[in-house]
Design a protein around this motif. Structure first.
Motif, PDB file in Angstrom:
ATOM      1  N   ASP A  99       0.830  -1.208   0.000  1.00  0.00           N
ATOM      2  CA  ASP A  99       0.000   0.000   0.000  1.00  0.00           C
ATOM      3  C   ASP A  99       0.866   1.260   0.000  1.00  0.00           C
ATOM      4  O   ASP A  99       0.516   2.265  -0.632  1.00  0.00           O
ATOM      5  CB  ASP A  99      -0.946   0.008   1.204  1.00  0.00           C
ATOM      6  N   GLU A 100       2.013   1.235   0.690  1.00  0.00           N
ATOM      7  CA  GLU A 100       2.901   2.387   0.687  1.00  0.00           C
ATOM      8  C   GLU A 100       3.590   2.545  -0.661  1.00  0.00           C
ATOM      9  O   GLU A 100       3.798   3.669  -1.131  1.00  0.00           O
ATOM     10  CB  GLU A 100       3.931   2.272   1.809  1.00  0.00           C
ATOM     11  N   ASP A 103       1.250   4.363  -2.925  1.00  0.00           N
ATOM     12  CA  ASP A 103       1.175   5.807  -2.665  1.00  0.00           C
ATOM     13  C   ASP A 103       2.432   6.518  -3.150  1.00  0.00           C
ATOM     14  O   ASP A 103       2.358   7.607  -3.729  1.00  0.00           O
ATOM     15  CB  ASP A 103       0.973   6.068  -1.171  1.00  0.00           C
ATOM     16  N   LYS A 170       4.799   6.344   9.396  1.00  0.00           N
ATOM     17  CA  LYS A 170       4.639   5.868   8.023  1.00  0.00           C
ATOM     18  C   LYS A 170       4.437   7.031   7.071  1.00  0.00           C
ATOM     19  O   LYS A 170       4.946   7.029   5.944  1.00  0.00           O
ATOM     20  CB  LYS A 170       3.445   4.911   7.942  1.00  0.00           C
ATOM     21  N   HIS A 347      -7.695   7.666   0.195  1.00  0.00           N
ATOM     22  CA  HIS A 347      -7.356   8.301   1.462  1.00  0.00           C
ATOM     23  C   HIS A 347      -8.390   9.361   1.834  1.00  0.00           C
ATOM     24  O   HIS A 347      -9.087   9.902   0.969  1.00  0.00           O
ATOM     25  CB  HIS A 347      -5.965   8.940   1.382  1.00  0.00           C
ATOM     26  N   SER A 348      -8.454   9.665   3.123  1.00  0.00           N
ATOM     27  CA  SER A 348      -9.384  10.671   3.613  1.00  0.00           C
ATOM     28  C   SER A 348      -8.961  12.060   3.147  1.00  0.00           C
ATOM     29  O   SER A 348      -7.820  12.271   2.717  1.00  0.00           O
ATOM     30  CB  SER A 348      -9.437  10.637   5.140  1.00  0.00           C
ATOM     31  N   ALA A 351      -5.859  13.238   5.228  1.00  0.00           N
ATOM     32  CA  ALA A 351      -4.591  12.646   4.807  1.00  0.00           C
ATOM     33  C   ALA A 351      -4.148  13.221   3.466  1.00  0.00           C
ATOM     34  O   ALA A 351      -2.963  13.513   3.256  1.00  0.00           O
ATOM     35  CB  ALA A 351      -4.720  11.132   4.721  1.00  0.00           C
ATOM     36  N   GLU A 411      -5.828  13.341  12.302  1.00  0.00           N
ATOM     37  CA  GLU A 411      -5.392  12.216  11.474  1.00  0.00           C
ATOM     38  C   GLU A 411      -4.173  12.618  10.657  1.00  0.00           C
ATOM     39  O   GLU A 411      -4.134  13.698  10.064  1.00  0.00           O
ATOM     40  CB  GLU A 411      -6.507  11.762  10.540  1.00  0.00           C
ATOM     41  N   TYR A 413      -2.290   9.841   8.654  1.00  0.00           N
ATOM     42  CA  TYR A 413      -2.218   8.941   7.493  1.00  0.00           C
ATOM     43  C   TYR A 413      -2.923   7.641   7.857  1.00  0.00           C
ATOM     44  O   TYR A 413      -2.750   7.117   8.957  1.00  0.00           O
ATOM     45  CB  TYR A 413      -0.744   8.699   7.153  1.00  0.00           C
ATOM     46  N   GLU A 414      -3.748   7.147   6.938  1.00  0.00           N
ATOM     47  CA  GLU A 414      -4.441   5.873   7.109  1.00  0.00           C
ATOM     48  C   GLU A 414      -5.256   5.809   8.404  1.00  0.00           C
ATOM     49  O   GLU A 414      -5.301   4.784   9.072  1.00  0.00           O
ATOM     50  CB  GLU A 414      -3.444   4.708   7.058  1.00  0.00           C
ATOM     51  N   GLY A 415      -5.873   6.916   8.764  1.00  0.00           N
ATOM     52  CA  GLY A 415      -6.735   6.939   9.935  1.00  0.00           C
ATOM     53  C   GLY A 415      -6.022   7.050  11.263  1.00  0.00           C
ATOM     54  O   GLY A 415      -6.676   7.187  12.307  1.00  0.00           O
TER      55      GLY A 415
END
Length: 441
Positions: A99-100, A103, A170, A347-348, A351, A411, A413-415
């Motif tokens: 996942d990283e 991104d 992260k 992502h939100s 983020a 937040e 990153y990732e919640g």
């Protein structure tokens, strides 16, 4: 160098370091990025403030008292930048979860292409003759303008994250890795611009060769570097294990020298050396990395950032309207590229905004780009000052934003919420803060 010259040179170093720590401390007290305080120390000591108030006497006494004084200070400037990039590389991961990696790949692609293309396109709508030197090559100017819109500061963003103790998150690892790969592409473009400006009419083959040399150097040492480091350790086990600090610094400077010689850039040689040594797990090398980090952040890096400020002269070269227009345009291009891309990646909004703010930070590379482009005759003083102010303002706003995020535990990153603010964690936890092992570039 006679005794008097040596005295004044050492005094100038003392003044730079003390001023950088003093301004950096007070900027931290005001909850502003320490790195901007260190740059502000140079601005205060330089021609923009102290030089303007002392009617030229400061230049003769502080930083240009004898032949070669500025050359010696400039050597410390480059050593500071190399050590900053070296220690930044210690915590850049070379392998990331899927996942990283997604991104990082997405950010590298969109931040290296869309803003560059829009910057290139924008040149068609501005009076470039007002911002170029009369000896400038229009193709070189277009490349510099496009890169200036796109560039991200690895040193400043790393130092902001480190000062706020975000460097091990992260989020920080993704941003720094993205900025590293992203700026490798952009500095390859700058190498091409330098070739165009210095040679005038160049063949396409020469431009391609300059780009290929840069990319091959980077790829070779990232792939074969770990094997070479291991070979050196086996050939000189006593030196590398008894004097690990010396061993690390020697390899860092050797790679920086090689990178400089082939026009890749000394700073990237130092960064790659840091990435190679960051994977060594032996206790003596871990301790050596911490020793180098501590000394560099106490001396070499403050000198570097203070010297950045020392080179800035706002008098008679500040165009407020141009600066505001360029600042808004260059920042909007990055934000309007990164934010929707990260939203589409799942992502939100928070983020995605964090990534957008981080990637707009121009910082040191923005200043280095401006200095290089001005020194080789591409941009004039007016556009040079515009690029400098943009680098400072974006770095300042980045630090303020991430301080806001960690103060309110928003937040990141990732919640996941941001870690507790460094000046609150020890008090709330009821014990001394843990020893910081992260790089503080």
């Amino acid at each position: 160098m006679d005794t008097d010259s040596l005295t004044r040179f050492l005094l100038s170093l003392v003044i730079l370091v003390v001023a950088a720590h003093f301004f950096g401390h007070w900027f931290e007290r005001l909850k502003l990025p320490r790195v901007i305080g260190e740059i502000s120390a140079g601005i205060f000591l330089g021609p923009s403030v102290l030089g303007a108030l002392s009617w030229g006497a400061y230049d003769l006494f502080l930083f240009d008292e004898f032949v070669g004084h500025k050359v010696l200070l400039n050597a410390f400037y480059w050593l500071g930048l190399c050590m900053l990039m070296f220690t930044s590389g210690f915590h850049i991961q070379r392998r990331f979860p899927a996942d990283e990696r997604r991104d990082i790949s997405l950010l590298v692609i969109i931040t290296s292409t869309i803003p560059f293309a829009l910057g290139w396109w924008a040149v068609s709508f501005i009076p470039v003759e007002h911002y170029m030197q009369h000896t400038a090559n229009i193709l070189a100017f277009k490349i510099v303008f496009a890169v200036s819109v796109t560039v991200t500061s690895i040193p400043v963003i790393s130092k902001i994250f480190s000062d706020l103790r975000l460097i091990q998150t992260k989020f920080a690892k993704v941003v720094v890795a993205t900025a590293t790969l992203h700026d490798i592409v952009l500095w390859t473009a700058i190498a091409v611009a330098t070739t165009v400006q210095s040679r005038g009419d160049v063949h396409v083959g020469e431009l391609i060769l300059a780009a290929v040399i840069c990319l091959v150097f980077i790829a070779f040492f990232l792939v074969a570097g770990p094997w070479l480091i291991d070979l050196i350790i086996r050939l000189a086990p006593r030196f590398s294990h008894v004097y690990p600090v010396g061993y690390l610094i020697i390899v860092c400077l050797a790679l920086a020298a090689l990178a400089s010689y082939i026009d890749v850039g000394a700073v990237f040689g130092a960064l790659i050396a840091g990435m190679l040594f960051g994977s060594l797990t032996q206790p003596e090398f871990q301790e050596a990395r911490e020793t180098i980090r501590t000394f560099s952040m106490s001396f070499f890096v403050p000198v570097y950032f203070a010297m950045v400020g020392l080179q800035i002269n706002f008098a008679g070269n500040l165009d407020l309207l141009l600066t505001l227009e360029y600042l808004v345009f260059s920042s909007a291009v990055v934000v309007l590229t990164v934010w929707p891309a990260m939203r589409l990646a799942g992502h939100s909004g928070m983020a995605a905004w964090n990534f957008s703010v981080a990637m707009t930070t121009r910082g040191g590379p923005g200043i280095v780009l401006a200095s290089l482009a001005y020194s080789i005759g591409i941009i004039n003083q007016i556009f040079f000052v515009t690029l400098i102010i943009t680098a400072l303002v974006t770095s300042l706003l980045c630090g303020i934003w991430f301080r806001f995020v960690i103060d309110r535990r928003l937040e990141l990153y990732e919640g996941a919420p941001a870690p507790m603010a460094p000046d609150k964690a020890p008090r709330e936890a009821g014990h001394a803060p843990p020893r910081e092992t992260a790089v503080r570039p």
